[in-house]
Design a protein around this motif. Structure first.
Motif, PDB file in Angstrom:
ATOM      1  N   ARG A   5       0.841  -1.215   0.000  1.00 36.83           N
ATOM      2  CA  ARG A   5       0.000   0.000   0.000  1.00 36.83           C
ATOM      3  C   ARG A   5       0.866   1.251   0.000  1.00 36.83           C
ATOM      4  O   ARG A   5       1.896   1.307   0.652  1.00 36.83           O
ATOM      5  CB  ARG A   5      -0.908   0.048   1.241  1.00 36.83           C
ATOM      6  N   SER A   7       0.395   5.836  -0.827  1.00 40.03           N
ATOM      7  CA  SER A   7      -0.517   6.917  -1.194  1.00 40.03           C
ATOM      8  C   SER A   7      -0.262   7.348  -2.632  1.00 40.03           C
ATOM      9  O   SER A   7       0.859   7.234  -3.131  1.00 40.03           O
ATOM     10  CB  SER A   7      -0.295   8.112  -0.271  1.00 40.03           C
ATOM     11  N   TRP A 128      -4.837  10.029   1.985  1.00 40.66           N
ATOM     12  CA  TRP A 128      -5.470  10.614   3.171  1.00 40.66           C
ATOM     13  C   TRP A 128      -4.824  11.974   3.409  1.00 40.66           C
ATOM     14  O   TRP A 128      -3.613  12.074   3.565  1.00 40.66           O
ATOM     15  CB  TRP A 128      -5.206   9.691   4.359  1.00 40.66           C
ATOM     16  N   ARG A 165       5.129   7.832  -7.420  1.00 48.29           N
ATOM     17  CA  ARG A 165       5.383   8.122  -6.019  1.00 48.29           C
ATOM     18  C   ARG A 165       6.047   6.936  -5.317  1.00 48.29           C
ATOM     19  O   ARG A 165       5.611   5.809  -5.440  1.00 48.29           O
ATOM     20  CB  ARG A 165       4.056   8.435  -5.344  1.00 48.29           C
ATOM     21  N   ARG A 168       7.010   4.910   1.283  1.00 48.68           N
ATOM     22  CA  ARG A 168       7.882   5.191   2.430  1.00 48.68           C
ATOM     23  C   ARG A 168       8.244   3.845   3.046  1.00 48.68           C
ATOM     24  O   ARG A 168       7.375   3.059   3.367  1.00 48.68           O
ATOM     25  CB  ARG A 168       7.000   5.983   3.376  1.00 48.68           C
TER      26      ARG A 168
HETATM   27  C1  LIG Z   1      -4.277  11.917   9.559  1.00 50.69           C
HETATM   28  C2  LIG Z   1      -3.375  12.097   8.359  1.00 50.69           C
HETATM   29  C3  LIG Z   1      -3.401  13.295   7.673  1.00 50.69           C
HETATM   30  C4  LIG Z   1      -2.568  13.512   6.560  1.00 50.69           C
HETATM   31  N1  LIG Z   1      -2.627  14.707   5.903  1.00 50.69           N
HETATM   32  C5  LIG Z   1      -1.829  14.902   4.835  1.00 50.69           C
HETATM   33  C6  LIG Z   1      -1.891  16.123   4.104  1.00 50.69           C
HETATM   34  O1  LIG Z   1      -2.701  17.009   4.407  1.00 50.69           O
HETATM   35  N2  LIG Z   1      -1.056  16.289   3.066  1.00 50.69           N
HETATM   36  C7  LIG Z   1      -0.150  15.325   2.702  1.00 50.69           C
HETATM   37  O2  LIG Z   1       0.601  15.522   1.746  1.00 50.69           O
HETATM   38  N3  LIG Z   1      -0.086  14.140   3.365  1.00 50.69           N
HETATM   39  C8  LIG Z   1      -0.902  13.908   4.412  1.00 50.69           C
HETATM   40  N4  LIG Z   1      -0.837  12.726   5.093  1.00 50.69           N
HETATM   41  C9  LIG Z   1       0.172  11.729   4.715  1.00 50.69           C
HETATM   42  C10 LIG Z   1      -0.176  10.927   3.462  1.00 50.69           C
HETATM   43  O3  LIG Z   1      -1.506  10.420   3.532  1.00 50.69           O
HETATM   44  C11 LIG Z   1       0.790   9.734   3.287  1.00 50.69           C
HETATM   45  O4  LIG Z   1       0.554   8.760   4.248  1.00 50.69           O
HETATM   46  C12 LIG Z   1       2.247  10.141   3.325  1.00 50.69           C
HETATM   47  O5  LIG Z   1       2.509  11.059   2.293  1.00 50.69           O
HETATM   48  C13 LIG Z   1       3.190   8.950   3.214  1.00 50.69           C
HETATM   49  O6  LIG Z   1       2.980   8.257   2.020  1.00 50.69           O
HETATM   50  P1  LIG Z   1       2.586   6.702   1.998  1.00 50.69           P
HETATM   51  O7  LIG Z   1       1.186   6.587   2.565  1.00 50.69           O
HETATM   52  O8  LIG Z   1       2.684   6.311   0.556  1.00 50.69           O
HETATM   53  O9  LIG Z   1       3.580   5.955   2.844  1.00 50.69           O
HETATM   54  C14 LIG Z   1      -1.684  12.473   6.175  1.00 50.69           C
HETATM   55  C15 LIG Z   1      -1.693  11.253   6.852  1.00 50.69           C
HETATM   56  C16 LIG Z   1      -2.520  11.068   7.929  1.00 50.69           C
HETATM   57  C17 LIG Z   1      -2.512   9.748   8.667  1.00 50.69           C
END
Ligand SMILES: Cc1cc2nc3c(=O)[nH]c(=O)nc-3n(C[C@H](O)[C@H](O)[C@H](O)COP(=O)(O)O)c2cc1C
Length: 179
Positions: A5, A7, A128, A165, A168
């Motif tokens: 998984r 993002s 998210w 992308r 992580r």
């Molecule tokens: C509660 C929450 C809020 C988030 N808000 C943002 C955001 O506003 N902008 C953003 O770029 N990433 C945000 N993130 C992080 C991304 O969703 C993402 O998890 C992060 O960029 C790491 O990438 P990955 O999920 O591929 O490991 C948030 C994550 C969480 C859990």
């Protein structure tokens, strides 16, 4: 599937179809939930409804910061269109002798994670996000939130555009101590 998984910040049409959404919501409703309070709420914005979400964002931002520049407002107006579907996730906090607010918010987080996983399992791209508007009472009022309802995320959904992308990846040792 769990390990792969990640993002996706570039999401295009098509949005998830109803059958995919149903699986995602069924998964979201399987989150751990102390005392079975079922605090999770989801509002789905797709197509024309994204304009409504954009308007709410602009109105809330202008309310929260009357000095905000026209530039920032114009940029804000485009935000919901970074995906063909945005789901606003929230939790309704209930007074409970054994379940403090943090546990209900944690359950909300687990629910969103289940939703993200169910999206990934079905090939639906997701991200998210929060940002300052996630914490804006004006935004929550415009969305028609209940008194004790709090926003926990904007989940952007669609079809990933390319696969640029990087996920992580941390080392287990950085996070885990075996006692
Ligand atoms: C509660 C929450 C809020 C988030 N808000 C943002 C955001 O506003 N902008 C953003 O770029 N990433 C945000 N993130 C992080 C991304 O969703 C993402 O998890 C992060 O960029 C790491 O990438 P990955 O999920 O591929 O490991 C948030 C994550 C969480 C859990």
């Amino acid at each position: 599937m769990l390990l792969s998984r990640k993002s996706h910040n570039k999401l295009v049409a098509p949005a998830p179809i109803d059958e995919q959404l149903e699986v995602m919501f069924r998964a979201a409703l399987r989150a751990p939930d102390h005392a079975l309070l079922k605090p999770w709420r989801y509002r789905v914005f797709e197509g024309e409804a994204l304009h409504e979400l954009a308007t709410h964002m602009v109105t809330a931002a202008a309310h929260d910061d009357p000095e905000i520049s026209e530039d920032k407002l114009a940029k804000l107006k485009t935000k919901p269109f970074r995906a063909p579907m945005v789901i606003v996730a929230s939790v309704v906090i209930q007074e409970h002798p054994k379940v403090p607010e943090i546990e209900q918010i944690l359950s909300g987080g687990a629910s969103v994670q289940n939703l993200l996983m169910a999206a990934h399992f079905q090939g639906v791209g997701a991200m998210w996000r929060t940002g300052s508007l996630a914490f804006s009472q004006k935004m929550m009022d415009l969305l028609g939130f209940e008194d004790k309802e709090t926003l926990i995320g904007f989940v952007y959904l669609g079809t990933e555009e390319g696969d640029k992308r990087q996920a992580r990846i941390s080392e287990i040792e950085e996070h885990v101590t075996r006692i």
